[in-house]
Every structure is written in structure tokens, then in C-alpha cells.
Design a protein around this motif. Sequence first.
Motif, PDB file in Angstrom:
ATOM      1  N   PHE A   5       0.801  -1.221   0.000  1.00  0.00           N
ATOM      2  CA  PHE A   5       0.000   0.000   0.000  1.00  0.00           C
ATOM      3  C   PHE A   5       0.837   1.275   0.000  1.00  0.00           C
ATOM      4  O   PHE A   5       0.277   2.371  -0.026  1.00  0.00           O
ATOM      5  CB  PHE A   5      -0.966  -0.042   1.191  1.00  0.00           C
ATOM      6  CG  PHE A   5      -1.858  -1.250   1.149  1.00  0.00           C
ATOM      7  CD1 PHE A   5      -2.977  -1.273   0.337  1.00  0.00           C
ATOM      8  CD2 PHE A   5      -1.531  -2.388   1.873  1.00  0.00           C
ATOM      9  CE1 PHE A   5      -3.771  -2.408   0.259  1.00  0.00           C
ATOM     10  CE2 PHE A   5      -2.321  -3.520   1.805  1.00  0.00           C
ATOM     11  CZ  PHE A   5      -3.438  -3.529   0.990  1.00  0.00           C
ATOM     12  N   VAL A   6       2.146   1.137   0.032  1.00  0.00           N
ATOM     13  CA  VAL A   6       3.014   2.320  -0.089  1.00  0.00           C
ATOM     14  C   VAL A   6       3.695   2.349  -1.458  1.00  0.00           C
ATOM     15  O   VAL A   6       4.573   3.176  -1.693  1.00  0.00           O
ATOM     16  CB  VAL A   6       4.076   2.367   1.030  1.00  0.00           C
ATOM     17  CG1 VAL A   6       3.405   2.511   2.394  1.00  0.00           C
ATOM     18  CG2 VAL A   6       4.975   1.131   1.012  1.00  0.00           C
ATOM     19  N   GLY A  20      10.662   7.139   4.975  1.00  0.00           N
ATOM     20  CA  GLY A  20       9.478   7.326   5.812  1.00  0.00           C
ATOM     21  C   GLY A  20       8.585   6.103   5.831  1.00  0.00           C
ATOM     22  O   GLY A  20       8.009   5.764   6.873  1.00  0.00           O
ATOM     23  N   ASP A  21       8.453   5.436   4.685  1.00  0.00           N
ATOM     24  CA  ASP A  21       7.643   4.220   4.636  1.00  0.00           C
ATOM     25  C   ASP A  21       8.266   3.125   5.490  1.00  0.00           C
ATOM     26  O   ASP A  21       7.563   2.381   6.187  1.00  0.00           O
ATOM     27  CB  ASP A  21       7.486   3.738   3.191  1.00  0.00           C
ATOM     28  CG  ASP A  21       6.623   4.678   2.363  1.00  0.00           C
ATOM     29  OD1 ASP A  21       5.828   5.432   2.965  1.00  0.00           O
ATOM     30  OD2 ASP A  21       6.747   4.662   1.126  1.00  0.00           O
ATOM     31  N   PRO A  39       1.342   9.514   1.155  1.00  0.00           N
ATOM     32  CA  PRO A  39       2.800   9.601   1.315  1.00  0.00           C
ATOM     33  C   PRO A  39       3.205  10.411   2.539  1.00  0.00           C
ATOM     34  O   PRO A  39       2.475  11.288   3.000  1.00  0.00           O
ATOM     35  CB  PRO A  39       3.250  10.270   0.017  1.00  0.00           C
ATOM     36  CG  PRO A  39       2.060  11.014  -0.488  1.00  0.00           C
ATOM     37  CD  PRO A  39       0.874  10.203  -0.070  1.00  0.00           C
ATOM     38  N   SER A  40       4.377  10.126   3.050  1.00  0.00           N
ATOM     39  CA  SER A  40       4.810  10.712   4.320  1.00  0.00           C
ATOM     40  C   SER A  40       4.860  12.232   4.275  1.00  0.00           C
ATOM     41  O   SER A  40       4.537  12.899   5.266  1.00  0.00           O
ATOM     42  CB  SER A  40       6.178  10.144   4.714  1.00  0.00           C
ATOM     43  OG  SER A  40       7.156  10.468   3.736  1.00  0.00           O
ATOM     44  N   TRP A  41       5.272  12.818   3.145  1.00  0.00           N
ATOM     45  CA  TRP A  41       5.412  14.282   3.094  1.00  0.00           C
ATOM     46  C   TRP A  41       4.063  14.987   3.152  1.00  0.00           C
ATOM     47  O   TRP A  41       3.974  16.126   3.583  1.00  0.00           O
ATOM     48  CB  TRP A  41       6.179  14.708   1.840  1.00  0.00           C
ATOM     49  CG  TRP A  41       5.562  14.275   0.539  1.00  0.00           C
ATOM     50  CD1 TRP A  41       4.615  14.940  -0.186  1.00  0.00           C
ATOM     51  CD2 TRP A  41       5.854  13.079  -0.192  1.00  0.00           C
ATOM     52  NE1 TRP A  41       4.308  14.244  -1.330  1.00  0.00           N
ATOM     53  CE2 TRP A  41       5.050  13.090  -1.362  1.00  0.00           C
ATOM     54  CE3 TRP A  41       6.710  12.007   0.018  1.00  0.00           C
ATOM     55  CZ2 TRP A  41       5.075  12.064  -2.303  1.00  0.00           C
ATOM     56  CZ3 TRP A  41       6.749  10.981  -0.921  1.00  0.00           C
ATOM     57  CH2 TRP A  41       5.940  11.016  -2.060  1.00  0.00           C
ATOM     58  N   MET A  42       2.987  14.308   2.748  1.00  0.00           N
ATOM     59  CA  MET A  42       1.672  14.924   2.792  1.00  0.00           C
ATOM     60  C   MET A  42       1.189  15.098   4.239  1.00  0.00           C
ATOM     61  O   MET A  42       0.383  15.975   4.536  1.00  0.00           O
ATOM     62  CB  MET A  42       0.681  14.077   1.989  1.00  0.00           C
ATOM     63  CG  MET A  42      -0.575  14.820   1.565  1.00  0.00           C
ATOM     64  SD  MET A  42      -1.678  13.786   0.558  1.00  0.00           S
ATOM     65  CE  MET A  42      -0.773  13.755  -0.997  1.00  0.00           C
ATOM     66  N   ARG A  49      -0.213   5.247  -4.568  1.00  0.00           N
ATOM     67  CA  ARG A  49      -0.010   6.387  -3.676  1.00  0.00           C
ATOM     68  C   ARG A  49      -0.989   7.519  -3.984  1.00  0.00           C
ATOM     69  O   ARG A  49      -1.226   7.865  -5.151  1.00  0.00           O
ATOM     70  CB  ARG A  49       1.431   6.865  -3.831  1.00  0.00           C
ATOM     71  CG  ARG A  49       1.894   7.867  -2.804  1.00  0.00           C
ATOM     72  CD  ARG A  49       3.351   8.201  -3.038  1.00  0.00           C
ATOM     73  NE  ARG A  49       4.231   7.077  -2.706  1.00  0.00           N
ATOM     74  CZ  ARG A  49       5.387   6.821  -3.296  1.00  0.00           C
ATOM     75  NH1 ARG A  49       5.810   7.621  -4.285  1.00  0.00           N
ATOM     76  NH2 ARG A  49       6.113   5.798  -2.919  1.00  0.00           N
ATOM     77  N   GLN A  50      -1.555   8.113  -2.938  1.00  0.00           N
ATOM     78  CA  GLN A  50      -2.447   9.260  -3.112  1.00  0.00           C
ATOM     79  C   GLN A  50      -1.643  10.493  -3.519  1.00  0.00           C
ATOM     80  O   GLN A  50      -0.545  10.725  -3.009  1.00  0.00           O
ATOM     81  CB  GLN A  50      -3.185   9.550  -1.802  1.00  0.00           C
ATOM     82  CG  GLN A  50      -4.284   8.567  -1.466  1.00  0.00           C
ATOM     83  CD  GLN A  50      -5.523   8.770  -2.326  1.00  0.00           C
ATOM     84  OE1 GLN A  50      -5.747   9.854  -2.887  1.00  0.00           O
ATOM     85  NE2 GLN A  50      -6.322   7.726  -2.448  1.00  0.00           N
TER      86      GLN A  50
END
Length: 580
Positions: free
Chosen positions: A203-204, A435-436, A478-481, A209-210
Motif C-alpha cells: 500500500f506504499v 518514511g515508509d 505519502p509521508s510528506w503529505m 499512492r495518493q
Amino acid sequence: MCYLYIALSGNSVGRPEASEWSLAGPLRDLGMECRGRVGGVVLFAPKETPTLHLPGGGILLGDLYDEGGRPVNDLVDLQHLSTQSTLRQHLLDHHWGEYLLFQPTEEEVNSTTLMRDPSGGIACVYSLQHGNGFITSDLAIASSLGLHRDRIDWDFVRHSLIYPHMKISRTGLAEISELLPGCVLSMGGKKTSTSMAWSPWRFVSPTGRQSDPITAARMIREVTTSVIHAMAKTDRTVLLELSGGLDSSIVGVCLSNANARVACCTVITPLPGADERSYASQIAERLGIELLQQPLDYADADIDFELPKHSPRPAVWALGRAVARAMDNAAESQGVNSLFSGGGGDTVFCYLRSAAPAADAFRARGLAAGYKAIVNLSRLHGCTVTKAARLALRKLSLNPRAPYKPDYLLLPRTDEISPLELHPWFSAPSNALHGDRERIFDLAGNQMFADATLRAGHRRVRMPLLSQPVMEACLRVPSWMWISGGQNRTVARAAFAARLPQDVLERRSKGTFMNYTFAVYRKNKEAIGRFLLDGHLRSRGLLDPHKLNLFLESPLPARDHSFMRIFDLCMIENWVRNHA
């Protein structure tokens, strides 16, 4: 009510006299009914434990919901699925719940597979020797049938001292293993093996990814609300363990329109830091109910306390026991069937404390996105953009973080020891983002919460933020979002901005029990010293008494949290004493 069961394989523990037939009387005495045979396994459960029969001879034990959160009571419409593996994947892709799935295999007569759902909502430990043995929700059931007797695995105890919060399938009891969430246990002939059926890494991936924060927030709001409504409707009466922080507050506002009677409770300590009443009361007001308050005294945080019989590993520590006692009192007074928690929210909502989100943005989206993430990172941590950039570049240049960190503090120093085994989620793809990696490693650690959440009365403890649909939805973001605008957990805040009180929505700090825990340590140092120095760990040479005495006698600098190591040691010693 927690779902109980026991499944017997072969001649149970390898003795023909311990077959399911000879155990029929004792099983009836325990309120267990035969629910059917799947391959070489016979399943027994009380009438309160729901089961569904599947096409092809499988049995699903527990609760199953469709993608809209509606309970599934019949699976006959899945007859078109040609193989057991296809059926299993269909359930993972289009359903969710807290369940175990028993299936026969096509390859071999009397062979069976067992899948535990990705949230691990139903406990699952087993002992299988050459195809004979048992699988159960509670080792006390196996013990009462004469199938189990506790024997401590001292290699595991040593492992726990070095890696006290690492979840693995091996347990602290010899010949007892746990089937980890999302994994499959295959039993055929005299062989058993495990494999992953569900992986968070799927899912990453970049393809899923969104990219739009508005869409991501809407998805998380809809999925989280649907899951919480489904669980609450099943349980009918619930107590929300409410801290006033963002995670439990989100669970609270999702309960506002649920088809269930809801109560909520917060704990208060004699010292500041953990008093969340000003925030928690606003959530209770949104629910239209009174906020129950349970005080924690210093004496409530025992280091020497009784554990459930045959608990599989050290996991419950002094503060956890104190909170459990408080919440048990509230649950008993309210007569509820389950307790809801925001546990796992930090991880699921990507509350990372490193520069990984900015490093991820650089790798996945390029220079412009990377710079924007660096600005957000600097605002989040209150540092200069230059420092944030330096940290992000350093993160990019270093090897990825290891999934575990050994702790040798207060132990006899020997050669560095590798873990007994690793969690299957630690096997990251070679191209995984920093980050994932960090959030999935933490997600594996969150599986310890079920062991650590000691609650009485067989009430279910629900952690909806660790449910399969919520994990999947959040991993796709995603982590940055999650650090947009210089806030942590930004997407979760956006998802529930219209429903959360403004004070809760905007708060950056978190309540902490650190002051209370340090006060407990300081007041009980003498008792802690006796407990550890006169205990099993010391007698086995697993503690260094000189280092321990020196630590207990030394003052700690301000903000030094190394005393928490003492509570880890007490947790493990207490578990050993309960099983020795």
C-alpha cells in the motif's frame, strides 16, 4: 466479549488418548461446542463466538464486514471463486474484520491453512509438533484440557531484555508460537509453516499512492468512520478511553452517530502533564455524555502484580497495569461490552519525528516537492530551513534505519546478540522510502499493544485505527503529505476538521505520563532494587547487579528518560515470576 476458541489438530499433542473425542466431555464443561472440521483440524468454540461456513469447506471465526462496514452473515455468493487461495485473497481485497479463516487445502488430504486477519483482532497462539497439537485464543483453555503446561523459554527472555518491544512469532513459553496478524499457518502431514498473506508494503507502492490531499482526507474520514460505526454496532455498548489527544478524539467524534451506547473516561494523575480533561471534556460534550474521570495514585503503578494465566510474553508494565485498573473500574460501572482506544494513531497517521518525509519527497517527487517538504519540516520542528535541509540530505545519504535497536543497558555485556527472529514486515523492498520504512517498522511494533492492554472481564479492546481498512488508507498517503503546513498528522486533521473541537484540532503538544512515571520510579527505587536484585533475572545472570545498583543510586539529569529502562526490566521480571 472476547471470542474464545480452540482448534485441535491430529491427535492433539501426539497422544491418541488426547483426541477431540476423548476431550469432548471437558470441552463441554468449558462451554465449547464443535463448529466443524476443516482438513485435519476440529474447531470448538462457545455459542457466543460467531462462525461462518465458506464454500469449499472453510470456516471463518469472528466478525466479517464488507467494504461499506455492513456485517456479513452469509458467504454463499462466493462459490464462484475457484480455489481456496482465490477465496482468501478476495476476502482480503473486499472485506475486513477481526477474524480467523480456516481452510482445507487442495494439495493434500487432511491439510489445513489458517489466516489471521491483518489487524490481529482475535488472539491466536499454537503448539504443533509433527502436525499434532492445538491452536487457541487463550492458553488457559489448553491448560484446562491438559494440553499445555507453562515452561519458560529463557532464550526468549534474554531476547526480550535486549529487544523489549519487538513483536515476533516466538513467545516466552517453550513450544508456543503466535500466528502474527496478516499471516497464514499451513498444516500438512507432519509439517507446519507460516507465510504472509497481507503486507503493508503493497500500500506504499508508487502506483497506489495518493496525490491529492483533499481526496486523501476524504478517504481517511470515510473509512475511519465506517470502521468505528461497524465495530460499535456489533458491540452495542462501549467505553471510549479518551486522552484528549488527536487520535482518541478522532475515535470519539466518529462514535457520535454510532448505533451504540457510548461512555467515555479519562485518567488523571497527581502531577501535571497527563491531565487532559480540558480537551477530553470537549469530546464528551460533542457526544452529549458525561466525562468519567479515574484518578491514578502512585500506589496504583505496581511492579509486582498478577498477570492472566499463561500470558505468552512480557508486555504489561506498571503504568499499563494502573491504567487498566482504572479503565476496568469505569467499564464495570457502565456495564459495557468493549473498550475503544486511539492506540496506534501516531503510527497510522504518520507522526514521524525524523527528516524522512522531506527525504521521501525529494526521492519520489523531485527538487520542488523536496524543498516544499523541507519548509514544512522546519515549521513543524521550529528550526531553520537550512537545518531542515541538512537533516533531509543527511537522511538521504545514510543507509536506511534498522528496524530494531538493541538495548544492553544494565545487562552483562557480551558479544552483540542478533534477534531470535525478525517480524516479517521488516523485510522491506530495496527501493522503499525512508518514511515508509519507519512507519511500517513502527506499525509492526504496534502489534504489542494487544498484549500490553490488560483488561478484565473478557471485554474486547478495540483499536479501530489499527484496523485493516484504516491502515491501508493511511499507508496510501505519502509521508510528506502528513506534514503539510508544518503540522503533524495534517491529513487526519483535515479529515476531521469540521467535527473536532478547535482546541483539539490545533493542539501540537501531547499529554504525557512521564512526570507521573518518574515520580513512581523515584518513590519506589528501594522496592524496585529489591524486586530486581532478588529476582529470577539476577539469579540467571541476565542482569548486572553492580550496574543496576549504580544506576539506582545516581541522580538523573533533567529530561533524562533512561529510567524507563528500569520499568522494562521490572515488566520482564514480573512476567517470569508469574510463569516460573
